[in-house]
Scaffold this active site. Structure first.
Site, PDB file in Angstrom:
ATOM      1  N   HIS A   1       0.842  -1.207   0.000  1.00 15.72           N
ATOM      2  CA  HIS A   1       0.000   0.000   0.000  1.00 15.72           C
ATOM      3  C   HIS A   1       0.874   1.253   0.000  1.00 15.72           C
ATOM      4  O   HIS A   1       0.617   2.209  -0.734  1.00 15.72           O
ATOM      5  CB  HIS A   1      -0.886   0.033   1.261  1.00 15.72           C
TER       6      HIS A   1
ATOM      7  N   LYS B   1     -15.079  -8.552   4.439  1.00 10.93           N
ATOM      8  CA  LYS B   1     -13.973  -8.712   5.396  1.00 10.93           C
ATOM      9  C   LYS B   1     -14.386  -8.279   6.796  1.00 10.93           C
ATOM     10  O   LYS B   1     -15.110  -7.299   6.955  1.00 10.93           O
ATOM     11  CB  LYS B   1     -12.761  -7.884   4.949  1.00 10.93           C
TER      12      LYS B   1
ATOM     13  N   ARG C   1      -1.661  -6.618  -8.001  1.00 12.48           N
ATOM     14  CA  ARG C   1      -0.504  -7.450  -7.686  1.00 12.48           C
ATOM     15  C   ARG C   1      -0.305  -8.559  -8.704  1.00 12.48           C
ATOM     16  O   ARG C   1       0.792  -8.813  -9.158  1.00 12.48           O
ATOM     17  CB  ARG C   1      -0.657  -8.071  -6.298  1.00 12.48           C
TER      18      ARG C   1
ATOM     19  N   SER D   1      -2.809  -7.810   3.197  1.00  9.53           N
ATOM     20  CA  SER D   1      -3.138  -7.594   4.606  1.00  9.53           C
ATOM     21  C   SER D   1      -3.479  -8.929   5.267  1.00  9.53           C
ATOM     22  O   SER D   1      -3.084  -9.198   6.405  1.00  9.53           O
ATOM     23  CB  SER D   1      -4.329  -6.645   4.724  1.00  9.53           C
TER      24      SER D   1
HETATM   25  O1  PNS Z   1      -8.631  -3.280   0.399  1.00  9.67           O
HETATM   26  P1  PNS Z   1      -9.901  -3.891  -0.144  1.00  9.67           P
HETATM   27  O2  PNS Z   1     -10.632  -4.671   0.934  1.00  9.67           O
HETATM   28  O3  PNS Z   1      -9.654  -4.719  -1.373  1.00  9.67           O
HETATM   29  O4  PNS Z   1     -10.835  -2.660  -0.584  1.00  9.67           O
HETATM   30  C1  PNS Z   1     -12.123  -2.898  -1.143  1.00  9.67           C
HETATM   31  C2  PNS Z   1     -12.984  -1.634  -1.038  1.00  9.67           C
HETATM   32  C3  PNS Z   1     -13.107  -1.170   0.408  1.00  9.67           C
HETATM   33  C4  PNS Z   1     -12.344  -0.530  -1.878  1.00  9.67           C
HETATM   34  C5  PNS Z   1     -14.404  -1.986  -1.637  1.00  9.67           C
HETATM   35  O5  PNS Z   1     -14.983  -3.015  -0.881  1.00  9.67           O
HETATM   36  C6  PNS Z   1     -15.336  -0.779  -1.685  1.00  9.67           C
HETATM   37  O6  PNS Z   1     -15.277  -0.001  -2.611  1.00  9.67           O
HETATM   38  N1  PNS Z   1     -16.197  -0.639  -0.666  1.00  9.67           N
HETATM   39  C7  PNS Z   1     -17.148   0.470  -0.568  1.00  9.67           C
HETATM   40  C8  PNS Z   1     -18.571  -0.009  -0.923  1.00  9.67           C
HETATM   41  C9  PNS Z   1     -18.798  -0.003  -2.425  1.00  9.67           C
HETATM   42  O7  PNS Z   1     -18.692   1.026  -3.091  1.00  9.67           O
HETATM   43  N2  PNS Z   1     -19.113  -1.184  -3.010  1.00  9.67           N
HETATM   44  C10 PNS Z   1     -19.386  -1.305  -4.441  1.00  9.67           C
HETATM   45  C11 PNS Z   1     -18.124  -1.463  -5.257  1.00  9.67           C
HETATM   46  S1  PNS Z   1     -17.322  -2.998  -4.969  1.00  9.67           S
END
Ligand code: PNS
Length: 158
Positions: free
Chosen positions: A17, A41, A90, A128
């Protein structure tokens, strides 16, 4: 002024990150690192703890901010008055899910673009989840996370 949002759960922040934040800050005028909820998660760190770790590791960048948002990423990106989402990639294994997220986000708001940055090869094996697993089993995670984050993870392990 070109601004972007770098979203994630950051539970915890890894050197991968940090590498993306560092490189994004060099090509953009302003980067907001945004903690959003990932419903798939269950976090180890509270939102406040994650805000704290991100603030500690980004304090040296004068064009990087840190925020939390509860809701849809596209709504947050619009509220931040930008249209750019930065994501790190990645491996091929990341691609399918990131592709789906980029397309759903575009469907929700066609003005928003997702830009992908390839991981640094030194960080390509880091996630993570794997860091939490290794730390939980007593493995050495120094060198995989920033030192400030290492201390916060170790504090959780006692
Ligand atoms: O680090 P991560 O867990 O891969 O991040 C994922 C994240 C938090 C960016 C994604 O879950 C997200 O955008 N959450 C906000 C809710 C949302 O907009 N959901 C619709 C798109 S997936």
């Amino acid at each position: 002024m070109i601004k972007a949002v770098y979203p994630g759960s950051f539970d915890p922040v890894t050197n991968g990150h940090l590498d993306i934040i560092n490189r994004a800050s060099k090509i953009l005028d302003y980067v907001t690192v945004a903690i959003l909820e990932n419903p798939r998660k269950q976090p180890m760190f509270t939102v406040n703890e994650r805000l704290e770790m991100l603030k500690r590791i980004t304090c040296e960048f004068d064009n990087v901010g840190v925020e939390y948002y509860h809701g849809l990423l596209v709504d947050y990106v619009s509220a931040r008055q930008t249209s750019i989402i930065i994501k790190g990639l990645r491996a091929i294994s990341d691609f399918e899910f990131e592709f789906q997220m980029a397309l759903i986000n575009r469907k929700l708001n066609p003005k928003i673009e997702t830009l992908f940055m390839m991981t640094n090869d030194r960080c390509s094996f880091l996630s993570s989840s794997i860091i939490k697993e290794v730390a939980g089993l007593g493995g050495d995670i120094s060198g995989m996370v920033p030192p400030q984050v290492y201390d916060m993870i170790m504090a959780k392990m006692v």
